[in-house]
Design an enzyme around this catalytic site. Structure first.
Site, PDB file in Angstrom:
ATOM      1  N   LYS A 101       0.838  -1.204   0.000  1.00  0.00           N
ATOM      2  CA  LYS A 101       0.000   0.000   0.000  1.00  0.00           C
ATOM      3  C   LYS A 101       0.870   1.250   0.000  1.00  0.00           C
ATOM      4  CE  LYS A 101      -0.440  -0.088   5.044  1.00  0.00           C
ATOM      5  NZ  LYS A 101      -1.359  -0.110   6.188  1.00  0.00           N
ATOM      6  N   ARG A 156     -10.381   0.139  14.894  1.00  0.00           N
ATOM      7  CA  ARG A 156     -10.444   0.878  13.632  1.00  0.00           C
ATOM      8  C   ARG A 156     -11.468   0.159  12.753  1.00  0.00           C
ATOM      9  NH1 ARG A 156      -4.375   1.811  11.511  1.00  0.00           N
ATOM     10  NH2 ARG A 156      -4.679  -0.415  11.119  1.00  0.00           N
ATOM     11  N   TYR A 161      15.747  29.844   9.162  1.00  0.00           N
ATOM     12  CA  TYR A 161      14.550  30.497   9.672  1.00  0.00           C
ATOM     13  C   TYR A 161      14.513  30.475  11.202  1.00  0.00           C
ATOM     14  CZ  TYR A 161      12.255  30.741   5.098  1.00  0.00           C
ATOM     15  OH  TYR A 161      11.924  31.031   3.798  1.00  0.00           O
TER      16      TYR A 161
END
Length: 369
Positions: free
Chosen positions: A38, A137, A255
């Site tokens: 998958k 699930r 940053y």
């Protein structure tokens, strides 16, 4: 030509993939070893991974979605097993029923509504039934499984019972044994021809967990699944060095100015970032060190935040001239453990692999035959 224009290159070792499958098949020698492909084969490419696993000996495959099953069926067309069973873990999408029929896809039925639609579908072939044993699930509850058994079972063509382990990567956790007990109860109720419980980590539990078929995923692709697991790296990710610059002591990099140089340093700037799937959280700061990269056998730490397209690394301690524009730095692979990078980023290897950028140059090595 693609590599000459790329900032990130991925070398995917199909021989290592095949070797990982064979190792797992030996560990579960009394059961069939399937392959879970998958998420585009965990990011490495289902078109290459499917045939390589079939050549290694895999005879049953699992995907998440029917569209993945279609891609895999096409990929297997010239493989030793063009008709291999392909189970769709996401279930039966009745709106896409024609895809299941045309490409011989087998849904994993996860609730009673799907079971009923499957029973009514005239073109059905094989299917599996998912029972929930504690993951909460997908899957039927034990009560639903018992009621289904009393009503005659899931129907013709359903030949595999499966469930999924929640904590198999933690050997001391009691959840796996509890799930096994529930699974065996469901197995006795439904009496389907075959049963499957073990994922990658579950293969390292007792042989009782192996049942008739094991379903390795992450362990095929080089990710850690269990403290005892051995898995060869399959993906080597390398970023091009764009520039090497001197940063004075006391200056910051990147940053947010989160990391200050404690000495005058040579900093190499790499052409990869979170847009390529190298997660921002792997970066470094004054408060916590980040991941490492490897340049020509030498380790170099990240400096500052990972940005969208760029990573800074400290090459001060590397031999002069070793880090130079146009050379490549390994982000993970044989020298930098992908699991270590994932830990620095507060995640797991699954996320790094499945998030690999489509803009990366990919090259496949180690094809058999």
């Amino acid at each position: 030509m693609r590599e000459k224009a790329a900032g990130l290159r991925l070398t995917i070792d199909l021989a290592a993939l095949a070797g990982n499958w064979r190792r797992l098949a030996r560990l579960a020698a009394q059961a069939e070893c399937a392959a879970v492909v998958k998420a585009d084969a965990y990011g490495i490419g289902i078109a290459a991974a499917g045939p390589a696993l079939a050549a290694a000996g895999a005879r049953t495959f699992f995907v998440a979605l029917p569209e993945e099953g279609v891609a895999l069926r096409r990929a297997l067309a010239e493989s030793p097993v063009p008709q291999a069973p392909i189970y769709v873990l996401g279930g039966f999408f009745h709106e896409a029923a024609e895809l299941y029929a045309a490409h011989r896809l087998s849904p994993v039925l996860g609730h009673l509504g799907e079971v009923e639609r499957w029973r009514r579908w005239q073109e059905r072939g094989q299917a599996a039934l998912h029972v929930d044993t504690g993951m909460n699930r997908l899957g039927l509850s034990l009560e639903e499984a018992e009621n289904l058994a009393r009503s005659g079972g899931p129907g013709e063509g359903v030949d595999l019972l499966l469930s999924h382990l929640a904590c198999a990567d933690e050997p001391a956790h009691g959840a796996s044994e509890a799930q096994l007990r529930r699974f065996l109860e469901a197995k006795a109720l439904l009496r389907l021809p075959r049963a499957s419980l073990a994922n990658s980590a579950g293969i390292h539990l007792s042989p009782t967990f192996h049942q008739d078929l094991v379903r390795p995923g992450i362990a095929l692709y080089g990710g850690a699944s269990h403290p005892q697991a051995v898995s060869d790296p399959v993906v080597t990710a390398e970023a091009r060095i764009l520039q090497v610059r001197t940063v004075p002591r006391g200056d910051t990099v990147g940053y947010g100015a989160v990391e200050t140089m404690k000495r005058t340093s040579r900093i190499a700037i790499l052409a990869a970032g979170y847009a390529d799937g190298y997660l921002r959280a792997a970066g470094s700061s004054d408060a916590a060190s980040g991941a490492l990269v490897c340049i020509e056998g030498h380790l170099a730490p990240l400096v500052g935040r990972v940005s969208m397209d760029l990573i800074a690394v400290d090459v001060t301690d590397l031999p002069q001239g070793l880090a130079a524009p146009g050379r490549w730095a390994e982000l993970f692979g044989p020298n930098i453990d992908i699991n270590a990078v994932a830990r620095h980023a507060g995640t797991i290897a699954y996320e790094l692999l499945t998030g690999l950028s489509r803009r990366a140059c990919r090259r496949y090595v180690g094809q058999e035959g």
